[in-house]
Design an enzyme around this catalytic site. Structure first.
Site, PDB file in Angstrom:
ATOM      1  N   ALA A  18       0.950  -1.245  -0.139  1.00 51.60           N
ATOM      2  CA  ALA A  18       0.008  -0.002  -0.203  1.00 51.60           C
ATOM      3  C   ALA A  18       0.889   1.224   0.051  1.00 51.60           C
ATOM      4  O   ALA A  18       0.759   2.344  -0.772  1.00 51.60           O
ATOM      5  CB  ALA A  18      -0.980   0.071   1.238  1.00 51.60           C
ATOM      6  N   GLU A  37       9.808   3.412   6.478  1.00 47.28           N
ATOM      7  CA  GLU A  37       9.369   2.030   6.771  1.00 47.28           C
ATOM      8  C   GLU A  37       9.868   1.572   8.186  1.00 47.28           C
ATOM      9  O   GLU A  37      11.206   2.061   8.258  1.00 47.28           O
ATOM     10  CB  GLU A  37      10.105   1.292   5.604  1.00 47.28           C
ATOM     11  CG  GLU A  37      10.048  -0.363   5.998  1.00 47.28           C
ATOM     12  CD  GLU A  37       8.757  -0.919   6.490  1.00 47.28           C
ATOM     13  OE1 GLU A  37       7.555  -0.880   6.096  1.00 47.28           O
ATOM     14  OE2 GLU A  37       8.654  -1.747   7.680  1.00 47.28           O
ATOM     15  N   ARG A 111       5.022 -12.050  -3.588  1.00 45.68           N
ATOM     16  CA  ARG A 111       4.951 -11.080  -2.949  1.00 45.68           C
ATOM     17  C   ARG A 111       6.595 -10.159  -3.005  1.00 45.68           C
ATOM     18  O   ARG A 111       6.465  -8.985  -3.345  1.00 45.68           O
ATOM     19  CB  ARG A 111       4.824 -11.126  -1.605  1.00 45.68           C
ATOM     20  CG  ARG A 111       3.362 -11.265  -1.063  1.00 45.68           C
ATOM     21  CD  ARG A 111       3.270 -11.831  -0.018  1.00 45.68           C
ATOM     22  NE  ARG A 111       1.887 -12.262   0.409  1.00 45.68           N
ATOM     23  CZ  ARG A 111       1.017 -11.328   1.033  1.00 45.68           C
ATOM     24  NH1 ARG A 111       1.541 -10.226   1.397  1.00 45.68           N
ATOM     25  NH2 ARG A 111      -0.087 -11.793   1.120  1.00 45.68           N
ATOM     26  N   TYR A 219      -1.733 -22.782  -5.508  1.00 47.22           N
ATOM     27  CA  TYR A 219      -1.542 -22.189  -6.846  1.00 47.22           C
ATOM     28  C   TYR A 219      -0.020 -22.067  -7.009  1.00 47.22           C
ATOM     29  O   TYR A 219       0.542 -22.168  -6.036  1.00 47.22           O
ATOM     30  CB  TYR A 219      -2.153 -20.803  -7.079  1.00 47.22           C
ATOM     31  CG  TYR A 219      -1.961 -19.623  -5.953  1.00 47.22           C
ATOM     32  CD1 TYR A 219      -0.909 -18.745  -6.336  1.00 47.22           C
ATOM     33  CD2 TYR A 219      -2.774 -19.362  -4.817  1.00 47.22           C
ATOM     34  CE1 TYR A 219      -0.541 -17.891  -5.261  1.00 47.22           C
ATOM     35  CE2 TYR A 219      -2.397 -18.546  -3.990  1.00 47.22           C
ATOM     36  CZ  TYR A 219      -1.453 -17.560  -4.121  1.00 47.22           C
ATOM     37  OH  TYR A 219      -1.017 -16.820  -3.069  1.00 47.22           O
ATOM     38  N   ASP A 297      -4.211  -2.084   4.727  1.00 49.63           N
ATOM     39  CA  ASP A 297      -4.691  -2.833   5.789  1.00 49.63           C
ATOM     40  C   ASP A 297      -4.674  -2.075   7.035  1.00 49.63           C
ATOM     41  O   ASP A 297      -5.484  -2.168   7.949  1.00 49.63           O
ATOM     42  CB  ASP A 297      -3.218  -3.996   6.303  1.00 49.63           C
ATOM     43  CG  ASP A 297      -3.781  -5.170   5.518  1.00 49.63           C
ATOM     44  OD1 ASP A 297      -4.661  -5.012   4.589  1.00 49.63           O
ATOM     45  OD2 ASP A 297      -3.376  -6.175   5.848  1.00 49.63           O
TER      46      ASP A 297
HETATM   47  P1  FAD Z   1       1.417  -4.551   5.286  1.00 50.25           P
HETATM   48  O1  FAD Z   1       1.872  -5.412   4.379  1.00 50.25           O
HETATM   49  O2  FAD Z   1       1.353  -4.834   6.762  1.00 50.25           O
HETATM   50  O3  FAD Z   1       2.560  -3.149   5.413  1.00 50.25           O
HETATM   51  C1  FAD Z   1       2.898  -2.291   6.298  1.00 50.25           C
HETATM   52  C2  FAD Z   1       4.061  -1.928   6.525  1.00 50.25           C
HETATM   53  O4  FAD Z   1       4.332  -0.839   7.329  1.00 50.25           O
HETATM   54  C3  FAD Z   1       5.216  -2.900   7.009  1.00 50.25           C
HETATM   55  O5  FAD Z   1       6.322  -3.085   6.278  1.00 50.25           O
HETATM   56  C4  FAD Z   1       5.433  -2.521   8.617  1.00 50.25           C
HETATM   57  O6  FAD Z   1       6.782  -2.771   8.858  1.00 50.25           O
HETATM   58  C5  FAD Z   1       5.305  -0.820   8.390  1.00 50.25           C
HETATM   59  N1  FAD Z   1       5.113  -0.193   9.508  1.00 50.25           N
HETATM   60  C6  FAD Z   1       4.213  -0.374  10.634  1.00 50.25           C
HETATM   61  N2  FAD Z   1       4.239   0.303  11.400  1.00 50.25           N
HETATM   62  C7  FAD Z   1       4.944   1.346  11.150  1.00 50.25           C
HETATM   63  C8  FAD Z   1       5.314   2.631  11.501  1.00 50.25           C
HETATM   64  N3  FAD Z   1       4.685   3.482  12.604  1.00 50.25           N
HETATM   65  N4  FAD Z   1       5.923   3.628  10.880  1.00 50.25           N
HETATM   66  C9  FAD Z   1       6.490   3.242   9.742  1.00 50.25           C
HETATM   67  N5  FAD Z   1       6.371   1.640   9.184  1.00 50.25           N
HETATM   68  C10 FAD Z   1       5.351   1.210   9.833  1.00 50.25           C
HETATM   69  N6  FAD Z   1      -4.306 -10.054  -0.780  1.00 50.25           N
HETATM   70  C11 FAD Z   1      -4.671 -10.056  -2.008  1.00 50.25           C
HETATM   71  O7  FAD Z   1      -4.856  -9.125  -2.554  1.00 50.25           O
HETATM   72  N7  FAD Z   1      -4.270 -11.332  -2.506  1.00 50.25           N
HETATM   73  C12 FAD Z   1      -3.946 -12.413  -2.049  1.00 50.25           C
HETATM   74  O8  FAD Z   1      -4.041 -13.638  -2.644  1.00 50.25           O
HETATM   75  C13 FAD Z   1      -3.772 -12.455  -0.579  1.00 50.25           C
HETATM   76  N8  FAD Z   1      -3.491 -13.472   0.266  1.00 50.25           N
HETATM   77  C14 FAD Z   1      -3.312 -13.295   1.668  1.00 50.25           C
HETATM   78  C15 FAD Z   1      -3.068 -14.329   2.093  1.00 50.25           C
HETATM   79  C16 FAD Z   1      -2.925 -14.522   3.660  1.00 50.25           C
HETATM   80  C17 FAD Z   1      -2.749 -15.564   4.576  1.00 50.25           C
HETATM   81  C18 FAD Z   1      -2.761 -13.124   4.508  1.00 50.25           C
HETATM   82  C19 FAD Z   1      -2.745 -12.917   5.865  1.00 50.25           C
HETATM   83  C20 FAD Z   1      -3.065 -12.048   3.595  1.00 50.25           C
HETATM   84  C21 FAD Z   1      -3.365 -12.024   2.154  1.00 50.25           C
HETATM   85  N9  FAD Z   1      -3.603 -11.028   1.512  1.00 50.25           N
HETATM   86  C22 FAD Z   1      -4.026 -10.962  -0.112  1.00 50.25           C
HETATM   87  C23 FAD Z   1      -3.635  -9.652   2.190  1.00 50.25           C
HETATM   88  C24 FAD Z   1      -2.679  -8.807   1.855  1.00 50.25           C
HETATM   89  O9  FAD Z   1      -1.348  -9.525   2.051  1.00 50.25           O
HETATM   90  C25 FAD Z   1      -2.697  -7.836   2.519  1.00 50.25           C
HETATM   91  O10 FAD Z   1      -3.731  -6.824   2.613  1.00 50.25           O
HETATM   92  C26 FAD Z   1      -1.462  -6.614   2.128  1.00 50.25           C
HETATM   93  O11 FAD Z   1      -0.180  -7.011   2.051  1.00 50.25           O
HETATM   94  C27 FAD Z   1      -1.544  -5.258   3.081  1.00 50.25           C
HETATM   95  O12 FAD Z   1      -0.512  -4.437   2.426  1.00 50.25           O
HETATM   96  P2  FAD Z   1      -0.308  -2.998   3.436  1.00 50.25           P
HETATM   97  O13 FAD Z   1       0.790  -2.175   2.508  1.00 50.25           O
HETATM   98  O14 FAD Z   1      -1.445  -2.543   3.441  1.00 50.25           O
HETATM   99  O15 FAD Z   1       0.145  -3.629   4.851  1.00 50.25           O
END
Ligand code: FAD
Length: 408
Positions: A18, A37, A111, A219, A297
Site C-alpha cells: 500500500a 518504513e 510478493r 496455486y 490494511d
Molecule cells: P503491510 O503489508 O502490513 O505493510 C505495512 C508496513 O508498514 C510494514 O512494512 C510495516 O513494517 C510498516 N510499519 C508498521 N508500523 C509502522 C510505523 N509506525 N512507521 C513506519 N512503518 C510502519 N491480498 C490479495 O490481494 N491477494 C491475496 O492472494 C492475498 N492473500 C493473503 C493471504 C494471507 C494468508 C494473508 C494473511 C493476507 C493475504 N492478502 C492477500 C492480504 C494482503 O497480504 C494484505 O492486505 C496486504 O499485504 C496489505 O498491505 P499493506 O501495505 O497495507 O500492509
C-alpha cells in the site's frame, strides 16, 4: 505565463504494498514523496499473492504490470473443491477468459517480486525511501501535518498517509487504541518447488480445498516453478506472543490427515512453514482526518478468504489520486476518498467473512446444503457462476483517471 504551483509533499508511514504503491502514484502525479518504513529493510513475506483483474488494472496504470509479466503465473481456473473427496463445487475459467470478461489478467505473483518492482519504479519516480524510520504520531494543522518520528525527529508535509498495516500507529492516533482481536483463524504459508512434487499433482489453477474447520489454497508462482500453499485452520486461541511464527510442518500435516491426496501429497513435500494468527480491528472507524488518511490494511484489514487485501490497497491508491485531483483542498479530498471507498471495501470484508463459513462447514449435511446450489449453478450455468464476481473483478478502479507520468 501562469505561476508554477509549488510541489505538494506527502509523507507515507509504511513501506508495504500500500505505502510504496501510494508513494509511486503520488510522485508520478507530481508530488514530492517520502516513504518511511519501520523495519530495517523493505521486505515482504516469502509467499504468493493472487492479483485479480481489478488489481491488475491498477498495476497497469502504475506502469509496473509489464515488469511483473515474466515472473507471474496465469492460472487456468478458479475452483472450490471438497478437500476430503476432491469433488468439484465451483469452477470459473480464468486465463484468457478472465481477461476477456473482466478486461485484465488474473495473475499469481510472488510478493517479493511485486514489492521489488514497485520499489524500483518508486525510486525512478523520485520517491525518497527510508528504512528503520517509524512514524510515532502526528498533529494536524491548517497549513501542514507535523509528524513525529520514533527517533524524535519532526517532519512536515501537506499530506500524511498511514500505510502502516494492521497494527498501524497512524490509525491509533486517528481512532484511539482499539486492539487487534484474534479471529480464531490461523494461516500456514509455505512454498514448495514444483520439482519436488509428482508430475500433475497440482493443477494449474487457483484451488480452494475446503473442509471441516479448515481449508487449503494452492496455486503456482514464478512461471510454475513454485507452488504456494496457504492452509487455514480454526483455533480457539492464539497464545503465542508473536503473531507470526515458524511452524512445525508435522503439525501442519497432522491437521489435514485423511484429506484428498492432492493436498496430503503437497503437504508431504513441505520442509518449512510459517503460521500466522489472523487478527482484525473494528471496521467502523475513521480513515481520514484533516491532512491524514489511512490506506491498505491500516484502514481495512480483512480475512484473506477473498484474496482481496492487497487488491483493495491498490484500489485505495486510485481513489486517493482521483479525490486529490478533484477536491478544492486536501482535507476535503481525504474525506471524499473515505466516502468513495467505504461501500466497496465493506462488501469485500463481508464476503471474506462469509467465505470462512462457506469453506469450513463442519458436517457432511452442512457441506451438502451449502455447496449443492453452488455446484448446480457452476455445472449448469457456468456464465452465471463467473458473473457473480463481475462486481468485484470487472470494476475498473482507474476509470476516468488521467494517465500517470511514466518514468521519472
Ligand atoms: P503491510 O503489508 O502490513 O505493510 C505495512 C508496513 O508498514 C510494514 O512494512 C510495516 O513494517 C510498516 N510499519 C508498521 N508500523 C509502522 C510505523 N509506525 N512507521 C513506519 N512503518 C510502519 N491480498 C490479495 O490481494 N491477494 C491475496 O492472494 C492475498 N492473500 C493473503 C493471504 C494471507 C494468508 C494473508 C494473511 C493476507 C493475504 N492478502 C492477500 C492480504 C494482503 O497480504 C494484505 O492486505 C496486504 O499485504 C496489505 O498491505 P499493506 O501495505 O497495507 O500492509
Amino acid at each position: 505565463m501562469s505561476k508554477p504551483t509549488p510541489q505538494r509533499s506527502a509523507l507515507i508511514a509504511g513501506g508495504g504494498i500500500a505505502g510504496v504503491a501510494a508513494g509511486l502514484a503520488l510522485a508520478r502525479a507530481g508530488w514530492s514523496v517520502s516513504v518511511h518504513e519501520r523495519a530495517a529493510s523493505f521486505e515482504e513475506v516469502g509467499a504468493g499473492l493472487q492479483i485479480s483483474p481489478n488489481a491488475a488494472r491498477v498495476l497497469d496504470w502504475l506502469g509496473v504490470l509489464d515488469a511483473l509479466a515474466p515472473t507471474a503465473f496465469r492460472p487456468e481456473r478458479a475452483e472450490l473443491r471438497d478437500g476430503l473427496s476432491g469433488a468439484p463445487v465451483y469452477a470459473a475459467p480464468l486465463g484468457v477468459a478472465a481477461e476477456q470478461r473482466w478486461g485484465a489478467p488474473y495473475l499469481h505473483i510472488h510478493r517479493a517480486d511485486l514489492l521489488a518492482v514497485l520499489l524500483a519504479a518508486a525510486r525512478t519516480a523520485g520517491v525518497t525511501l527510508r528504512t528503520s524510520d517509524a512514524v510515532a504520531r502526528y498533529v494536524n494543522t491548517p497549513e501542514a501535518v507535523h509528524v513525529t518520528m520514533a527517533d524524535g525527529r519532526l517532519e512536515y508535509a501537506d499530506l500524511c498517509l498511514g500505510a502502516d498495516g494492521l497494527r498501524s500507529s497512524v490509525r491509533t492516533a486517528l481512532n484511539g487504541s482499539e486492539q487487534p482481536a484474534f479471529t480464531q483463524q490461523t494461516a500456514w504459508r509455505a512454498l514448495v518447488p514444483r520439482a519436488a512434487l509428482p508430475e500433475g499433482l497440482v493443477a494449474p489453477n487457483a484451488t480452494v480445498w475446503a473442509g471441516p474447520g479448515r481449508h487449503v489454497v494452492t496455486y503456482y508462482l514464478r512461471g510454475g516453478a513454485l507452488v504456494n500453499l496457504v492452509a487455514v485452520e480454526e483455533r480457539p486461541d492464539w497464545t503465542e506472543e508473536d503473531w507470526s511464527l515458524e511452524g512445525d510442518p508435522e503439525r501442519l500435516r497432522a491437521a489435514f490427515t485423511g484429506w484428498h491426496p492432492a493436498v496430503t501429497g503437497l503437504l508431504a513435500a513441505v520442509e518449512r512453514a510459517h503460521v500466522w494468527g489472523l487478527f482484525l480491528r473494528p471496521e467502523q472507524v475513521r480513515w481520514a482526518e484533516g491532512r491524514v488518511a489511512l490506506v491498505g490494511d491500516a484502514a481495512h484489514a480483512m480475512l484473506p478468504f477473498m484474496a482481496q487485501g492487497a487488491a483493495m490497497a491498490l484500489e485505495d491508491v486510485t481513489e486517493l489520486i482521483r479525490a486529490l485531483q478533484g477536491a478544492p483542498d486536501i482535507p476535503s479530498a481525504l474525506l471524499a476518498y473515505e466516502r468513495a471507498r467505504w461501500p466497496r471495501v465493506a462488501r469485500v470484508q463481508a464476503r471474506s467473512r462469509a467465505n470462512a463459513k462457506l469453506f469450513h462447514k463442519r458436517t457432511a449435511l452442512g457441506r451438502l446444503s451449502a455447496w449443492t446450489p453452488i455446484r448446480l449453478v457452476s455445472r449448469f450455468a457456468p456464465g452465471l457462476a463467473a458473473g457473480q464476481l463481475d462486481w468485484l473483478y470487472g470494476q475498473d478502479p482507474t476509470a476516468g483517471l488521467a494517465p500517470l507520468r511514466q518514468g521519472t
